[in-house]
Write a protein that holds these residues in place. Structure first.
Motif, PDB file in Angstrom:
ATOM      1  N   ASN A  39       0.872  -1.168   0.000  1.00 19.88           N
ATOM      2  CA  ASN A  39       0.000   0.000   0.000  1.00 19.88           C
ATOM      3  C   ASN A  39       0.910   1.219   0.000  1.00 19.88           C
ATOM      4  O   ASN A  39       2.126   1.086   0.204  1.00 19.88           O
ATOM      5  CB  ASN A  39      -0.939  -0.025   1.218  1.00 19.88           C
ATOM      6  N   PRO A  40       0.400   2.386  -0.248  1.00 16.81           N
ATOM      7  CA  PRO A  40       1.290   3.560  -0.363  1.00 16.81           C
ATOM      8  C   PRO A  40       2.095   3.841   0.895  1.00 16.81           C
ATOM      9  O   PRO A  40       3.195   4.387   0.815  1.00 16.81           O
ATOM     10  CB  PRO A  40       0.335   4.708  -0.692  1.00 16.81           C
ATOM     11  N   ASN A 102      10.218   3.694  -6.435  1.00 18.17           N
ATOM     12  CA  ASN A 102       9.349   3.433  -5.290  1.00 18.17           C
ATOM     13  C   ASN A 102       8.310   4.540  -5.115  1.00 18.17           C
ATOM     14  O   ASN A 102       7.151   4.278  -4.785  1.00 18.17           O
ATOM     15  CB  ASN A 102      10.189   3.307  -4.011  1.00 18.17           C
ATOM     16  N   ILE A 103       8.736   5.782  -5.334  1.00 17.23           N
ATOM     17  CA  ILE A 103       7.809   6.909  -5.212  1.00 17.23           C
ATOM     18  C   ILE A 103       6.709   6.806  -6.271  1.00 17.23           C
ATOM     19  O   ILE A 103       5.536   7.091  -5.994  1.00 17.23           O
ATOM     20  CB  ILE A 103       8.574   8.240  -5.336  1.00 17.23           C
ATOM     21  N   LYS A 104       7.098   6.394  -7.467  1.00 12.67           N
ATOM     22  CA  LYS A 104       6.107   6.218  -8.534  1.00 12.67           C
ATOM     23  C   LYS A 104       5.068   5.179  -8.127  1.00 12.67           C
ATOM     24  O   LYS A 104       3.857   5.371  -8.301  1.00 12.67           O
ATOM     25  CB  LYS A 104       6.803   5.783  -9.821  1.00 12.67           C
ATOM     26  N   GLU A 105       5.524   4.058  -7.570  1.00  6.90           N
ATOM     27  CA  GLU A 105       4.603   3.008  -7.131  1.00  6.90           C
ATOM     28  C   GLU A 105       3.696   3.526  -6.016  1.00  6.90           C
ATOM     29  O   GLU A 105       2.497   3.240  -5.993  1.00  6.90           O
ATOM     30  CB  GLU A 105       5.397   1.798  -6.640  1.00  6.90           C
ATOM     31  N   MET A 106       4.267   4.308  -5.123  1.00  3.28           N
ATOM     32  CA  MET A 106       3.488   4.899  -4.039  1.00  3.28           C
ATOM     33  C   MET A 106       2.397   5.812  -4.594  1.00  3.28           C
ATOM     34  O   MET A 106       1.232   5.763  -4.160  1.00  3.28           O
ATOM     35  CB  MET A 106       4.424   5.690  -3.125  1.00  3.28           C
ATOM     36  N   GLU A 107       2.745   6.638  -5.567  1.00  7.14           N
ATOM     37  CA  GLU A 107       1.782   7.573  -6.150  1.00  7.14           C
ATOM     38  C   GLU A 107       0.675   6.825  -6.894  1.00  7.14           C
ATOM     39  O   GLU A 107      -0.508   7.180  -6.788  1.00  7.14           O
ATOM     40  CB  GLU A 107       2.499   8.526  -7.099  1.00  7.14           C
ATOM     41  N   GLU A 112      -5.047   4.771  -6.988  1.00  9.37           N
ATOM     42  CA  GLU A 112      -5.997   3.663  -7.085  1.00  9.37           C
ATOM     43  C   GLU A 112      -6.855   3.547  -5.827  1.00  9.37           C
ATOM     44  O   GLU A 112      -8.030   3.183  -5.887  1.00  9.37           O
ATOM     45  CB  GLU A 112      -5.241   2.362  -7.319  1.00  9.37           C
ATOM     46  N   LEU A 113      -6.262   3.853  -4.677  1.00  8.00           N
ATOM     47  CA  LEU A 113      -6.973   3.720  -3.401  1.00  8.00           C
ATOM     48  C   LEU A 113      -7.649   5.021  -2.966  1.00  8.00           C
ATOM     49  O   LEU A 113      -8.208   5.084  -1.871  1.00  8.00           O
ATOM     50  CB  LEU A 113      -5.994   3.252  -2.313  1.00  8.00           C
ATOM     51  N   ASN A 114      -7.566   6.041  -3.815  1.00  8.10           N
ATOM     52  CA  ASN A 114      -8.163   7.343  -3.506  1.00  8.10           C
ATOM     53  C   ASN A 114      -7.625   7.890  -2.179  1.00  8.10           C
ATOM     54  O   ASN A 114      -8.378   8.234  -1.274  1.00  8.10           O
ATOM     55  CB  ASN A 114      -9.698   7.251  -3.468  1.00  8.10           C
ATOM     56  N   GLU A 115      -6.302   7.971  -2.100  1.00 11.00           N
ATOM     57  CA  GLU A 115      -5.619   8.493  -0.917  1.00 11.00           C
ATOM     58  C   GLU A 115      -4.868   9.764  -1.311  1.00 11.00           C
ATOM     59  O   GLU A 115      -3.679   9.734  -1.646  1.00 11.00           O
ATOM     60  CB  GLU A 115      -4.650   7.445  -0.358  1.00 11.00           C
TER      61      GLU A 115
END
Length: 484
Positions: A39-40, A102-107, A112-115
């Motif tokens: 998850n982010p 990693n930052i790209k994956e976090m973003e 996707e999770l609307n965070e």
């Protein structure tokens, strides 16, 4: 037949036990306290700690020497004599792009999770790293970078002006995305930088407020860097930022600054594992020591150790770029500043006030330069746990004298152990004036950038050649678009 039937049943029984055992073992090997999917929040703390630690190390091994703060006592072939190796920027390139992945994956997961808060933080961290990359190298891959999952293995390089334009857009987007009524749900114990927690219903998240201030303070840094670059409208953007603190809040104290606390308890260990390495074959420079002595600055005993010469115990600096090894003892840096607990600087409040002081000194903003200068110096001192002495600004060498030179010499100390920022600011302004020692060979000068890693010529030759043509070469003395 009965024997055959019994054999078959026995085989199925054994298989059943085996499958059941595997399922049981899977259950036993599942930690109920840990999330089984990314998850982010999983990406945030590793990026913060590892990049901040790497940046600290790069100040210690590169900026500290290049900017004449420390002198090696066993070699005259180092950065203090402006000897640059072709691979000087290789680690920055590989480290930053690894963590940008990693930052790209976090973003992406945040989207996707609307965070929105995680998405905004990812944009801030991405902007922070790209700002250092573009100022260290010039043109770098951005639009097509870290897109191996899309089969883009040889990314094109973006121009400097396009990178700055994207950074400014990303920071604007982050500022609008932050939701101060929400925290960071996937970091229930708080992330490392601001320990952001989920606020009570109807309350405001103090951590998210600080993250938002970091975003806008970083934007102010970027705008100052490109102040004179055509096509970015930096002055108008600065006015917009300064004149609307509600829409664009900035750091207002050291408590809000982006200073990552490191406890020293695993896994949050200090970047330097052996403090004795900090003082091995090194002495602080005359340039670094003498200003602090002249100012009667309380940071001097925090940064330096006293030594004895001719029966006198005091602070003595070695000349930068010496030709002949000095015959006296030089003050060692203080090992205390490399031991945890400590704070790793991403961006300080003092830097924000120095930026405002410069903008006021240049009449770009209408506020009082002397007031911003004083706030900046006080913040730079108290950030290290020192107390500003009474009468500190009565000294003719510390009081504001309406010059940019006075701002920049104090800013030099405020950027102590903050990645490459001293180097970048010198290349932007030519200040403070750096000493050139007698041992510095003719032709050796302050580098303006890193060379591109040699691996690019093997793995991305066509785009490397295009970048080289666009930049006008690939050497240390090549001026970037924001440099004088």
């Amino acid at each position: 037949m009965n024997a055959l039937k019994q054999t078959i049943l026995y085989i199925f029984f054994i298989m059943g036990v085996a499958f059941t055992s595997c399922e049981d073992l899977d259950d036993l090997n599942t930690d109920p306290t840990r999330m089984q999917q990314a998850n982010p929040g999983v990406f945030l703390n590793p990026v913060l700690y590892n990049v901040s630690s790497y940046n600290w190390e790069r100040y210690n091994s590169f900026t500290f020497h290049l900017m004449q703060g420390i002198v090696t006592t066993n070699s005259t072939g180092g950065l203090g004599w402006y000897y640059m190796t072709d691979a000087a920027g290789d680690g920055t390139w590989s480290t930053y792009y690894r963590w940008l992945n990693n930052i790209k994956e976090m973003e992406e997961q945040a989207g996707e999770l609307n965070e929105p808060n995680y998405e905004a933080i990812a944009k801030v961290l991405k902007s922070w790293l790209y700002q250092i990359l573009v100022e260290g190298f010039g043109d770098v891959p951005m639009t097509e970078a870290i897109r191996g999952d899309e089969k883009i293995f040889t990314p094109a390089f973006d121009s400097q002006i396009d990178i700055y334009r994207t950074i400014l857009q990303e920071l604007d987007s982050a500022n609008l995305l932050f939701d101060e009524t929400q925290g960071l749900r996937y970091n229930p114990e708080g992330e490392l930088l601001y320990h952001t927690e989920t606020p009570a219903s109807g309350a405001t998240s103090a951590g998210i407020v600080k993250w938002r201030k970091f975003a806008n303070s970083l934007k102010l840094r970027v705008l100052l860097r490109v102040l004179d670059v055509n096509g970015l409208n930096a002055k108008a953007e600065i006015m917009k930022l300064i004149n609307d603190p509600v829409a664009y809040p900035l750091f207002e104290s050291n408590d809000e600054a982006a200073l990552l606390p490191v406890t020293g308890v695993y896994p949050l260990e200090a970047p330097m594992t052996r403090p004795q390495d900090f003082t091995s074959y090194k002495a602080l420079s005359e340039f670094f020591i003498d200003h602090l002595k002249e100012w009667n600055d309380p940071r001097l005993p925090i940064f330096a150790q006293q030594t004895t010469n001719d029966g006198v115990k005091s602070y003595f600096g070695w000349p930068s770029g010496y030709n002949t090894v000095p015959s006296f003892n030089g003050s060692l840096p203080n090992q205390g500043i490399v031991k945890a607990p400590m704070k790793l600087a991403l961006m300080t409040y003092a830097e924000v006030e120095f930026i405002k002081a410069e903008l006021a000194q240049k009449s770009i903003i209408s506020s009082d330069a002397a007031s911003h200068y004083r706030k900046a110096v006080e913040a730079a001192i108290t950030q290290w746990g020192a107390i500003v002495p009474e009468g500190y600004f009565d000294n003719s060498e510390t009081k504001y004298d309406n010059s940019l030179e006075r701002i920049m010499i104090q800013k030099y100390y405020a950027l102590f152990f903050c990645d490459y920022q001293q180097w970048f600011e010198y290349n932007r302004t030519g200040m403070p004036e750096m000493p050139v020692g007698e041992g510095v060979p003719i032709g050796n000068v302050m580098p303006r950038r890193f060379k591109y890693p040699s691996t690019l010529q093997r793995t991305n030759l066509a785009n490397y050649q295009k970048a080289k043509e666009s930049m006008g070469g690939d050497d240390f003395n090549l001026k970037l678009i924001w440099q004088k």
